[in-house]
Scaffold this motif. Sequence first.
Motif, PDB file in Angstrom:
ATOM      1  N   ARG A 284       0.732  -1.332  -0.209  1.00  0.00           N
ATOM      2  CA  ARG A 284       0.147   0.118   0.059  1.00  0.00           C
ATOM      3  C   ARG A 284       0.866   1.211   0.096  1.00  0.00           C
ATOM      4  O   ARG A 284       0.534   2.173  -0.727  1.00  0.00           O
ATOM      5  N   THR A 285       1.922   1.267   0.906  1.00  0.00           N
ATOM      6  CA  THR A 285       2.721   2.487   0.672  1.00  0.00           C
ATOM      7  C   THR A 285       3.519   2.776  -0.686  1.00  0.00           C
ATOM      8  O   THR A 285       3.532   3.808  -1.127  1.00  0.00           O
ATOM      9  N   ALA A 286       4.107   1.673  -1.216  1.00  0.00           N
ATOM     10  CA  ALA A 286       4.542   1.676  -2.473  1.00  0.00           C
ATOM     11  C   ALA A 286       3.486   2.406  -3.735  1.00  0.00           C
ATOM     12  O   ALA A 286       3.514   3.151  -4.166  1.00  0.00           O
ATOM     13  N   LEU A 287       2.266   1.573  -3.384  1.00  0.00           N
ATOM     14  CA  LEU A 287       1.169   2.002  -4.399  1.00  0.00           C
ATOM     15  C   LEU A 287       0.886   3.392  -4.283  1.00  0.00           C
ATOM     16  O   LEU A 287       0.421   4.192  -4.964  1.00  0.00           O
ATOM     17  N   GLY A 288       1.017   4.059  -2.805  1.00  0.00           N
ATOM     18  CA  GLY A 288       0.643   5.431  -2.291  1.00  0.00           C
ATOM     19  C   GLY A 288       1.590   6.590  -3.030  1.00  0.00           C
ATOM     20  O   GLY A 288       1.510   7.478  -3.174  1.00  0.00           O
ATOM     21  N   LEU A 289       2.830   5.916  -3.672  1.00  0.00           N
ATOM     22  CA  LEU A 289       3.906   6.742  -4.408  1.00  0.00           C
ATOM     23  C   LEU A 289       3.447   6.708  -6.183  1.00  0.00           C
ATOM     24  O   LEU A 289       4.126   7.416  -6.706  1.00  0.00           O
ATOM     25  N   LEU A 290       2.539   5.998  -6.258  1.00  0.00           N
ATOM     26  CA  LEU A 290       2.128   5.932  -7.978  1.00  0.00           C
ATOM     27  C   LEU A 290       2.072   7.428  -8.582  1.00  0.00           C
ATOM     28  O   LEU A 290       2.335   7.792  -9.643  1.00  0.00           O
TER      29      LEU A 290
ATOM     30  N   ARG B 190      -2.050  10.122   4.489  1.00  0.00           N
ATOM     31  CA  ARG B 190      -2.957   9.539   3.699  1.00  0.00           C
ATOM     32  C   ARG B 190      -3.123   8.085   3.734  1.00  0.00           C
ATOM     33  O   ARG B 190      -4.252   7.829   3.480  1.00  0.00           O
ATOM     34  N   LEU B 191      -2.092   7.443   4.356  1.00  0.00           N
ATOM     35  CA  LEU B 191      -2.289   5.857   4.350  1.00  0.00           C
ATOM     36  C   LEU B 191      -2.855   5.619   5.888  1.00  0.00           C
ATOM     37  O   LEU B 191      -3.178   4.153   5.795  1.00  0.00           O
ATOM     38  N   GLN B 192      -2.671   6.347   6.677  1.00  0.00           N
ATOM     39  CA  GLN B 192      -3.097   6.160   8.185  1.00  0.00           C
ATOM     40  C   GLN B 192      -2.227   5.636   9.146  1.00  0.00           C
ATOM     41  O   GLN B 192      -2.545   5.520  10.257  1.00  0.00           O
ATOM     42  N   PRO B 193      -1.400   4.677   8.901  1.00  0.00           N
ATOM     43  CA  PRO B 193      -0.512   4.060   9.966  1.00  0.00           C
ATOM     44  C   PRO B 193       0.324   5.307  10.534  1.00  0.00           C
ATOM     45  O   PRO B 193       0.539   6.374   9.961  1.00  0.00           O
ATOM     46  N   PRO B 194       0.918   5.208  11.662  1.00  0.00           N
ATOM     47  CA  PRO B 194       1.580   6.044  12.393  1.00  0.00           C
ATOM     48  C   PRO B 194       2.933   6.354  11.596  1.00  0.00           C
ATOM     49  O   PRO B 194       3.542   5.720  10.813  1.00  0.00           O
ATOM     50  N   GLN B 195       3.311   7.692  11.692  1.00  0.00           N
ATOM     51  CA  GLN B 195       4.462   8.180  10.889  1.00  0.00           C
ATOM     52  C   GLN B 195       5.848   7.017  11.213  1.00  0.00           C
ATOM     53  O   GLN B 195       6.459   6.810   9.954  1.00  0.00           O
TER      54      GLN B 195
ATOM     55  N   SER C 195       7.805   5.124   8.267  1.00  0.00           N
ATOM     56  CA  SER C 195       9.113   5.242   8.146  1.00  0.00           C
ATOM     57  C   SER C 195       9.936   3.886   8.039  1.00  0.00           C
ATOM     58  O   SER C 195      10.830   3.607   7.113  1.00  0.00           O
ATOM     59  N   ARG C 196       9.350   3.034   8.887  1.00  0.00           N
ATOM     60  CA  ARG C 196       9.978   1.733   9.063  1.00  0.00           C
ATOM     61  C   ARG C 196       9.735   0.962   7.909  1.00  0.00           C
ATOM     62  O   ARG C 196      10.533   0.262   7.173  1.00  0.00           O
ATOM     63  N   HIS C 197       8.528   1.043   7.186  1.00  0.00           N
ATOM     64  CA  HIS C 197       8.193   0.432   5.841  1.00  0.00           C
ATOM     65  C   HIS C 197       8.895   0.990   4.361  1.00  0.00           C
ATOM     66  O   HIS C 197       9.495   0.174   4.002  1.00  0.00           O
ATOM     67  N   LEU C 198       9.114   2.466   4.680  1.00  0.00           N
ATOM     68  CA  LEU C 198       9.741   2.865   3.741  1.00  0.00           C
ATOM     69  C   LEU C 198      11.450   2.442   3.585  1.00  0.00           C
ATOM     70  O   LEU C 198      11.768   2.099   2.635  1.00  0.00           O
ATOM     71  N   ALA C 199      11.808   2.227   5.075  1.00  0.00           N
ATOM     72  CA  ALA C 199      13.241   1.812   4.969  1.00  0.00           C
ATOM     73  C   ALA C 199      13.372   0.494   4.427  1.00  0.00           C
ATOM     74  O   ALA C 199      14.332   0.196   3.754  1.00  0.00           O
ATOM     75  N   VAL C 200      12.466  -0.340   4.729  1.00  0.00           N
ATOM     76  CA  VAL C 200      12.502  -1.690   4.011  1.00  0.00           C
ATOM     77  C   VAL C 200      12.361  -1.505   2.275  1.00  0.00           C
ATOM     78  O   VAL C 200      13.358  -2.339   1.689  1.00  0.00           O
ATOM     79  N   LEU C 201      11.604  -0.812   2.147  1.00  0.00           N
ATOM     80  CA  LEU C 201      11.209  -0.533   0.570  1.00  0.00           C
ATOM     81  C   LEU C 201      12.411   0.010   0.132  1.00  0.00           C
ATOM     82  O   LEU C 201      12.970  -0.354  -1.049  1.00  0.00           O
ATOM     83  N   ARG C 202      13.213   1.082   0.437  1.00  0.00           N
ATOM     84  CA  ARG C 202      14.397   1.647   0.200  1.00  0.00           C
ATOM     85  C   ARG C 202      15.543   0.505   0.111  1.00  0.00           C
ATOM     86  O   ARG C 202      16.384   0.468  -1.170  1.00  0.00           O
ATOM     87  N   GLU C 203      15.607  -0.346   1.142  1.00  0.00           N
ATOM     88  CA  GLU C 203      16.684  -1.266   1.323  1.00  0.00           C
ATOM     89  C   GLU C 203      16.398  -2.200   0.014  1.00  0.00           C
ATOM     90  O   GLU C 203      17.418  -3.047  -0.699  1.00  0.00           O
ATOM     91  N   ALA C 204      15.536  -2.599  -0.342  1.00  0.00           N
ATOM     92  CA  ALA C 204      15.092  -3.481  -1.447  1.00  0.00           C
ATOM     93  C   ALA C 204      15.229  -2.811  -2.779  1.00  0.00           C
ATOM     94  O   ALA C 204      15.149  -3.216  -3.939  1.00  0.00           O
ATOM     95  N   ARG C 205      15.438  -1.548  -2.848  1.00  0.00           N
ATOM     96  CA  ARG C 205      15.528  -0.342  -3.726  1.00  0.00           C
ATOM     97  C   ARG C 205      14.051  -0.381  -4.686  1.00  0.00           C
ATOM     98  O   ARG C 205      14.102  -0.237  -5.866  1.00  0.00           O
ATOM     99  N   VAL C 206      13.079  -0.363  -3.993  1.00  0.00           N
ATOM    100  CA  VAL C 206      11.705  -0.313  -4.491  1.00  0.00           C
ATOM    101  C   VAL C 206      11.421   1.306  -4.587  1.00  0.00           C
ATOM    102  O   VAL C 206      10.742   1.761  -5.521  1.00  0.00           O
ATOM    103  N   VAL C 207      11.906   2.057  -3.645  1.00  0.00           N
ATOM    104  CA  VAL C 207      11.746   3.241  -3.723  1.00  0.00           C
ATOM    105  C   VAL C 207      12.880   4.116  -3.619  1.00  0.00           C
ATOM    106  O   VAL C 207      14.129   3.363  -3.029  1.00  0.00           O
ATOM    107  N   ALA C 208      13.023   5.229  -3.734  1.00  0.00           N
ATOM    108  CA  ALA C 208      14.321   6.209  -3.628  1.00  0.00           C
ATOM    109  C   ALA C 208      13.612   7.442  -2.776  1.00  0.00           C
ATOM    110  O   ALA C 208      12.927   7.800  -2.644  1.00  0.00           O
ATOM    111  N   ALA C 209      15.021   7.850  -2.097  1.00  0.00           N
ATOM    112  CA  ALA C 209      14.775   9.115  -1.308  1.00  0.00           C
ATOM    113  C   ALA C 209      15.667  10.207  -1.465  1.00  0.00           C
ATOM    114  O   ALA C 209      16.660  10.026  -2.097  1.00  0.00           O
ATOM    115  N   ARG C 210      15.236  11.577  -1.183  1.00  0.00           N
ATOM    116  CA  ARG C 210      15.886  12.519  -1.286  1.00  0.00           C
ATOM    117  C   ARG C 210      15.588  13.473  -0.040  1.00  0.00           C
ATOM    118  O   ARG C 210      14.318  13.544   0.517  1.00  0.00           O
ATOM    119  N   ARG C 211      16.551  13.967   0.466  1.00  0.00           N
ATOM    120  CA  ARG C 211      16.468  14.828   1.775  1.00  0.00           C
ATOM    121  C   ARG C 211      16.423  16.283   1.244  1.00  0.00           C
ATOM    122  O   ARG C 211      17.221  16.880   0.382  1.00  0.00           O
TER     123      ARG C 211
END
Length: 80
Positions: A22-28, A40-45, A49-65
């Motif tokens: 759902r998090t990845a689909l939220g970035l479509l 937007r997705l309702q889980p706590p921030q 963040s933890r789910h995004l870290a897993v997705l980032r490690e798997a290279r499904v998402v990319a991040a910029r600060r």
Amino acid sequence: MAEDLERILRAFSALAEATRLRTALGLLEGEESVGRLAQRLQPPQGATSRHLAVLREARVVAARRQGTQVFYRLGLGFIT
């Protein structure tokens, strides 16, 4: 070839969990900050963040600060 398959397997394993999918689909629709995506997705921030870290490690998402915020977007790093 084996490294490529392992990278793709990690991406699909990360996406196999419903909240991460759902998090990845939220970035479509485009890049989002962690806070906005959590709103937007309702889980706590923190959980988002933890789910995004897993997705980032798997290279499904990319991040910029930008300042104190981190913005995420879908990435295809697991393919290349």
